[in-house]
Each structure stands twice: as structure tokens, then as C-alpha cells.
Design an enzyme around this catalytic site. Structure first.
Site, PDB file in Angstrom:
ATOM      1  N   TYR A   1      -3.219   1.208   6.648  1.00 44.11           N
ATOM      2  CA  TYR A   1      -2.275   1.773   7.610  1.00 44.11           C
ATOM      3  C   TYR A   1      -0.823   1.777   7.136  1.00 44.11           C
ATOM      4  O   TYR A   1      -0.089   2.718   7.463  1.00 44.11           O
ATOM      5  CB  TYR A   1      -2.429   1.068   8.966  1.00 44.11           C
ATOM      6  CG  TYR A   1      -3.841   1.171   9.493  1.00 44.11           C
ATOM      7  CD1 TYR A   1      -4.417   2.414   9.756  1.00 44.11           C
ATOM      8  CD2 TYR A   1      -4.618   0.036   9.704  1.00 44.11           C
ATOM      9  CE1 TYR A   1      -5.718   2.519  10.210  1.00 44.11           C
ATOM     10  CE2 TYR A   1      -5.920   0.139  10.165  1.00 44.11           C
ATOM     11  CZ  TYR A   1      -6.467   1.380  10.408  1.00 44.11           C
ATOM     12  OH  TYR A   1      -7.763   1.480  10.857  1.00 44.11           O
ATOM     13  N   PRO A   2      -0.343   0.794   6.365  1.00 43.65           N
ATOM     14  CA  PRO A   2       1.022   0.912   5.843  1.00 43.65           C
ATOM     15  C   PRO A   2       1.228   2.138   4.945  1.00 43.65           C
ATOM     16  O   PRO A   2       2.369   2.579   4.763  1.00 43.65           O
ATOM     17  CB  PRO A   2       1.212  -0.387   5.050  1.00 43.65           C
ATOM     18  CG  PRO A   2       0.298  -1.359   5.702  1.00 43.65           C
ATOM     19  CD  PRO A   2      -0.906  -0.545   6.087  1.00 43.65           C
TER      20      PRO A   2
ATOM     21  N   HIS B   1     -10.328  -6.521   8.416  1.00 37.91           N
ATOM     22  CA  HIS B   1     -11.156  -6.339   7.228  1.00 37.91           C
ATOM     23  C   HIS B   1     -12.423  -5.537   7.512  1.00 37.91           C
ATOM     24  O   HIS B   1     -13.278  -5.422   6.648  1.00 37.91           O
ATOM     25  CB  HIS B   1     -11.541  -7.691   6.630  1.00 37.91           C
ATOM     26  CG  HIS B   1     -10.411  -8.434   5.999  1.00 37.91           C
ATOM     27  ND1 HIS B   1      -9.352  -8.924   6.715  1.00 37.91           N
ATOM     28  CD2 HIS B   1     -10.178  -8.767   4.700  1.00 37.91           C
ATOM     29  CE1 HIS B   1      -8.518  -9.540   5.901  1.00 37.91           C
ATOM     30  NE2 HIS B   1      -8.998  -9.454   4.669  1.00 37.91           N
TER      31      HIS B   1
ATOM     32  N   GLU C   1       0.813  -1.221   0.000  1.00 40.39           N
ATOM     33  CA  GLU C   1       0.000   0.000   0.000  1.00 40.39           C
ATOM     34  C   GLU C   1       0.848   1.273   0.000  1.00 40.39           C
ATOM     35  O   GLU C   1       0.483   2.268  -0.646  1.00 40.39           O
ATOM     36  CB  GLU C   1      -0.952  -0.012   1.199  1.00 40.39           C
ATOM     37  CG  GLU C   1      -2.113  -0.988   1.066  1.00 40.39           C
ATOM     38  CD  GLU C   1      -1.703  -2.434   1.257  1.00 40.39           C
ATOM     39  OE1 GLU C   1      -2.446  -3.321   0.789  1.00 40.39           O
ATOM     40  OE2 GLU C   1      -0.627  -2.682   1.871  1.00 40.39           O
TER      41      GLU C   1
END
Length: 322
Positions: A87-88, A128, A59
Site C-alpha cells: 500500500y505505501p 501479512h 516500497e
């Protein structure tokens, strides 16, 4: 024409690709597979792999590449496969994407859209079913919007792609398959809230996945003789406070509902603004109906964790009896 939210998003992205050769779609499995939720189904076949790009599973790399492409004049639309996978990429989003236009004095524009399926209700495994909206709404330089029905999905994704500022586009995944009428026309501005149901006794404010529950609660309240006005915010940043203020000014009561946890959530900001600006017209404190202050639970418990009609009606009773 009645179509699902998935199909409405697909049609909106197709129109964006047709209208502007600088529009690119990027993400994991969005090309040959058509995305996990099939939002981009058929678009790579139609527009080719240079415009609908299957990226590696990374990501930070997806968003970082999109920033570079935007600086070169492209209009990338990134798909984050699930909300918990964003979040990454948060460092790229907050440290670079949100700040470059301001840092450059407006010389650099970054017309990047980041699509994020968000929220719960589909029985998924850990990571998820997140509600990350407040992180992005708190970040100056980002626009944060969310659709709740197929018509808004179709209109808002096209408006987001056309916007010269970065847009976090949140899609309520549990309503992907809900159908509604979609027509071409002149939509309201991207940052404009909608009054979905008029009322006189209380204002119920929702967005994204909680809008159908808010409307259902208003229907149930009407059977008990209570008139509830329902507002779909549509945009979290910027926030259409004029529509909210006008409604609360008339009803004297406000309730805010969202799936995310209660503490430090988006509802707290909205409650504070209503309390600050409409204090003399309020007949009761602003109440919040939200998820609990715990990590999202296993799927077998999510129906107990998520706010729903019963919890909204309990809060309404409390407000009306204050």
C-alpha cells in the site's frame, strides 16, 4: 520434473536474467537472504548485486526507482515482501506506473513486474495475509495475473518479464511449497484462462490460492453425481471472458470463488459480466464464495474466515436446486 512453486519461480527469474542483461531484480532482502520465501535464493550470488539488488525498506522507493529504470530501458522485477506492504507504493503504481504509457501516447513503455505474495492460509500476523487484487484490476493500464501451480509460475513469470506493459504478478503464498511437474514448452498466452476440469452441470471459476480448493470441491461433487467444470482465470486484467462465456453457455450455472471479501470484490465484476452476457442461458443466479466483509482475522481464526471446499459445495447445492 516435479518442483515447488518457489523453485519454479526461481528458475523462471534465472532464465529471464540469463536471456536479457536489462532484467533487474529489486526488493527487500532478496539478494543475500534470497527473499523471505526464498524465491530469489542464489540469484544474487550468480548474477551479482548490480542485477539482484537489496533495496532499503521502502516500497514507494522500490517502485519509483523501477519506473525510472524502465524509462531508461531496463526491465525491473520488484518484489513486495508481503501483500499488506504494497500500500505505501500504491500512489506510484496507480498514478505513475499505470498511466505513463497512455499519457505519453505510447512513446514511453514501462516493462515493470511487481511480484506480490498474496492471500492467507499460512498463519501470519496482521498485514501479512491480504488480497489486494481488485485495487489493481480496477486500474486501467495494469495487467494483473496470478499463478496457481508450478508450471504456470514458471511460464507466467517469464511472460510477465517479457511484457512491455506493467504487470502485477500475484503469487499465492500458501501454495509456494506445493509441487508439480514443470517442463519447457510453448505456454498459452499470459491472458488466457485454463479449463482445468471439464464438466456439464456448473462452472466454478477460481484463481490463485482458491484453485486447489475448487478442484477438490469438484472431486467431492463428482462423488455425489454432479459434474463441475473448473476454470483457472490466471489473468484478472485483461480477463478471458471468451473461455468463461463458452463454459457458462454449456453448463447454465456459474460460481465464483476468491479469498478477498465479498462486497465490491473481483467476483462482483465477473458475476455482472456473466449475468449481462449469458443471462438467457443461466438456470440460476451467479453465486460468489468469498472471504467475509471484515478485516483479515488473527491466524487462529483464518480457517473459519477463508472460503473452502464446504462453502463451495453449499453454494453448488444452492445453485443446482434453484
Amino acid at each position: 520434473m516435479s518442483i515447488s512453486m518457489v523453485k519454479a519461480l526461481n528458475n523462471g527469474l534465472r532464465k529471464a536474467l540469463q536471456d536479457d542483461p536489462k532484467v533487474l531484480l529489486m526488493g527487500e532482502d532478496i539478494g543475500r537472504l534470497g527473499g523471505v520465501f526464498r524465491v530469489t535464493d542464489g540469484l544474487q550470488k550468480e548474477f551479482g548485486s548490480r542485477r539482484v539488488i537489496d533495496t532499503p525498506l521502502g516500497e514507494a522507493g522500490i517502485v519509483g526507482s523501477a519506473i525510472g529504470l524502465a524509462m531508461r530501458g531496463y526491465r525491473p522485477v520488484c518484489e513486495i515482501q508481503f501483500d499488506g506492504f504494497v500500500y505505501p507504493a500504491v500512489n506510484q503504481i496507480i498514478s505513475q506506473l499505470a498511466k505513463l504509457r497512455h499519457r505519453s501516447g505510447g512513446v514511453i513503455t514501462l516493462p515493470v513486474v511487481i511480484r506480490i505474495p498474496f492471500g492467507g492460509g499460512i498463519g501470519s500476523i496482521e498485514h501479512h495475509s491480504e488480497s489486494p487484487e481488485v485495487y489493481f484490476a480496477h486500474t486501467a493500464g495494469l495487467k494483473v495475473v496470478t499463478c496457481s501451480n508450478p508450471q504456470d509460475a514458471y511460464d507466467m513469470i517469464r511472460q510477465a518479464v517479457d511484457d512491455d506493459d506493467p504487470v502485477i504478478f500475484l503469487e499465492p503464498k500458501r501454495h509456494y511449497w506445493a509441487k508439480g511437474e514443470v517442463t519447457d514448452g510453448t505456454p498459452p498466452p499470459l491472458a488466457r484462462a485454463r479449463v482445468l476440469r471439464a464438466g456439464t452441470d456448473a462452472t466454478l471459476i477460481a484463481y490463485g490460492p482458491m484453485v486447489p480448493a475448487a478442484l477438490e470441491a469438484a472431486d467431492a461433487a463428482a462423488e455425489e453425481g454432479h459434474s463441475v467444470e473448473v476454470i483457472d482465470l490466471r489473468s484478472l486484467s485483461p480477463l478471458d471472458l471468451d473461455t468463461v462465456r463458452e463454459s457458462v453457455h454449456r453448463t447454465g450455472r456459474a460460481l465464483v470463488t476468491h479469498e478477498a471479501s465479498l462486497s465490491h470484490g473481483f467476483g462482483a465484476e465477473l458475476a455482472a459480466r456473466i449475468q449481462q452476457e449469458e443471462f438467457h442461458f443461466l438456470e440460476a443466479p451467479v453465486l460468489r464464495i468469498t472471504g467475509y466483509d471484515t478485516p483479515y482475522p488473527p491466524s487462529r481464526l483464518e480457517s473459519d474466515w477463508l472460503p473452502g471446499v464446504d462453502r463451495i459445495l453449499d453454494a453448488l447445492d444452492h445453485s443446482l436446486s434453484y
